[in-house]
Design a protein around this motif. Structure first.
Motif, short mmCIF file in Angstrom:
data_model
loop_
_atom_site.label_atom_id
_atom_site.label_comp_id
_atom_site.label_asym_id
_atom_site.label_seq_id
_atom_site.Cartn_x
_atom_site.Cartn_y
_atom_site.Cartn_z
N LYS A 47 0.82 -1.10 0.06
CA LYS A 47 -0.02 -0.02 0.05
C LYS A 47 0.89 1.16 0.05
O LYS A 47 0.60 2.30 -0.85
CB LYS A 47 -0.90 -0.02 1.20
N SER A 52 -1.18 8.09 -3.17
CA SER A 52 -2.23 8.58 -2.28
C SER A 52 -3.19 9.32 -3.23
O SER A 52 -2.92 9.79 -4.27
CB SER A 52 -1.78 9.30 -1.01
N TYR A 53 -4.46 9.29 -2.71
CA TYR A 53 -5.47 10.18 -3.69
C TYR A 53 -4.81 11.58 -3.53
O TYR A 53 -5.18 12.21 -4.73
CB TYR A 53 -6.73 10.04 -3.20
N MET A 80 -11.07 -2.07 -7.40
CA MET A 80 -10.75 -2.73 -6.12
C MET A 80 -10.13 -1.78 -5.29
O MET A 80 -9.74 -2.16 -3.83
CB MET A 80 -9.85 -4.09 -6.54
N ARG A 81 -9.95 -0.54 -5.54
CA ARG A 81 -9.11 0.33 -4.56
C ARG A 81 -10.30 0.89 -3.93
O ARG A 81 -11.41 1.33 -4.33
CB ARG A 81 -8.23 1.49 -5.59
N LYS A 82 -9.95 1.28 -2.46
CA LYS A 82 -11.06 1.53 -1.56
C LYS A 82 -11.60 3.20 -2.09
O LYS A 82 -10.58 3.83 -2.28
CB LYS A 82 -10.51 1.38 -0.04
N ASP A 83 -12.78 3.27 -1.62
CA ASP A 83 -13.50 4.65 -2.02
C ASP A 83 -13.06 5.34 -3.13
O ASP A 83 -12.48 6.52 -3.10
CB ASP A 83 -12.77 5.43 -0.76
N MET A 84 -13.12 4.82 -4.31
CA MET A 84 -12.96 5.65 -5.67
C MET A 84 -13.86 6.56 -5.89
O MET A 84 -13.18 7.64 -6.43
CB MET A 84 -13.01 4.48 -6.93
N LYS A 86 -14.47 9.00 -4.10
CA LYS A 86 -13.75 9.99 -3.46
C LYS A 86 -12.61 10.64 -4.41
O LYS A 86 -12.41 11.67 -4.57
CB LYS A 86 -13.09 9.65 -2.11
N LYS A 111 -22.22 -2.19 -7.06
CA LYS A 111 -22.03 -1.65 -5.55
C LYS A 111 -21.68 -0.01 -5.87
O LYS A 111 -22.00 0.74 -4.96
CB LYS A 111 -20.83 -2.25 -5.19
N HIS A 112 -20.83 0.40 -6.88
CA HIS A 112 -20.48 1.77 -6.76
C HIS A 112 -20.84 2.58 -8.07
O HIS A 112 -20.55 3.74 -7.91
CB HIS A 112 -18.94 1.80 -6.99
#
Ligand code: SAM
Ligand code: SF4
Ligand code: SF4
Length: 338
Positions: A47, A52-53, A80-84, A86, A111-112
């Protein structure tokens, strides 16, 4: 925002940025991440190595100031990356960006999709190589059937996203699915893009005679449908498009192998670990992550990107031979997306 327009050695401007947000994927497509190589012990990026974003946003702003108008988020599997959503929101808020899309295998879209649309995403390209469950399961290396992807397509449409379907065609594998896929997409008003199988990376064992060319696919489609050519929408449009006569549905071809389009290639790629690639077929990238983490200012990063782009003379697809395909070191597709 005033933009500085930069050109490379072949006079090509910088217009597009593809950002890979993750090198992991829930599929193991044979032509991209063969399961025998990307197995349980495969060392994916930790990670801490992923941008980072905030880092992605910072670099995107600089790229946009240098002429980028379109961003495409990709992977690996970007969802698969968290909180796309955002990240999508952070990017779509940047002044001067005209288009933001995402390429996905579609499975996580139910889901998204709604949140992505609300965050500002405009379009998705969903990959689907067959309508036959068994064959599709074999291609994706995870025995996932067609239904989860169809559900993803429906969710994207319902959310109001623009939807295109990507189909990679490999001889002897899924060429029998060309006509069924064309029919399915035409009947559902979806633009299908046939992608010629490419020698990306060095793990898929690519051979020239496994490529099904645009010409072959086009001739086959012509036996079933009346097609008329459509003019490109803008300079550097990658897909060559046709319309099913009497409809407003297009079908496109990405002819990277049989009719290369390097002379109008305005794309740069940012890998998940913060390297810039000026061609899909580069062996190595130019680091921006460490440079940024060591405290480089925006001006210094801008200068580095200008230097990289000014020095660019890539035209791999113009020069491709069986020999370059087998012997040249190339980054894997899952690091830099399509
Ligand atoms: N996981 C997402 C997906 O599959 O849509 C995004 C990343 S994937 C690397 C991006 C696109 O590259 C997909 O449409 C995929 O089919 C295509 N692709 C992967 N390997 C390829 C190859 N060897 N030749 C042509 N296209 C390829
Ligand atoms: Fe994953 Fe996309 Fe590559 Fe298939 S093409 S293995 S879905 S990254
Ligand atoms: Fe662009 Fe490289 Fe593809 Fe040519 S081979 S179109 S330069 S990414």
């Amino acid at each position: 925002m005033a933009k500085t327009i930069i050109k490379d050695k072949l006079n090509r401007p910088l217009r597009d940025l593809r950002i890979s947000v993750i090198d992991r994927c829930n599929f193991r497509c044979q032509y991209c991440m063969p399961a025998e190589i990307f197995g349980p012990d495969f060392a994916f990026l930790p990670k801490s190595e992923l941008l980072s974003y905030e880092e992605i946003e910072r670099l995107a702003k600089i790229f946009i100031s240098l002429g980028v108008e379109k961003i495409r988020l990709t992977g690996g599997e970007p969802l698969m990356r968290k909180d796309m959503p955002k990240l999508v929101k952070m990017l779509s808020d940047i002044e001067g960006l005209k288009d933001i899309g995402l390429t996905t295998n579609g499975v996580l879209l139910p889901k998204h999709a709604k949140d992505l649309k609300e965050a500002g995403l405009l379009r998705v390209n969903i990959s689907l190589d067959s309508l036959d469950d068994e064959l599709f399961g074999q291609i994706n290396g995870r025995n996932v059937g067609v239904k989860p992807v169809i559900k993803g397509i429906e969710a994207a449409k319902e959310a109001g996203l623009g939807v295109k379907i990507n189909m990679v065609v490999k001889k002897g594998l899924n060429d029998s699915e060309i006509v069924p896929m064309a029919k399915f997409c035409k009947d559902n008003g979806l633009q299908l893009r046939f992608i010629e199988y490419m020698d990306v990376g060095s793990t898929n064992g690519w051979k020239m005679d496994e490529v099904v060319t645009k010409k072959e696919i086009y001739e086959l489609l012509k036996e079933h449908y009346l097609l008329e050519p459509v003019d490109p929408d803008y300079f550097g449009e990658v897909a060559k498009r046709y319309r099913y006569k009497g409809t407003d549905v297009d079908v496109g071809f990405i002819t990277s192998v049989s009719e290369s389009f390097c002379s109008s290639c305005t794309r740069s790629r940012l890998s998940a670990n913060g390297q810039i690639f000026t061609c899909l077929f580069n062996g190595e990238g130019h680091d921006l992550k460490e440079f940024m983490r060591k405290g480089a200012t925006d001006e210094e990063i801008t200068d580095r990107i200008i230097k990289i782009w000014n020095g660019r003379k890539d035209r791999y697809s113009d020069e491709r031979t069986e020999e370059t395909a087998a012997n040249r070191k190339k980054i894997e597709m899952s690091y830099i997306g399509g």
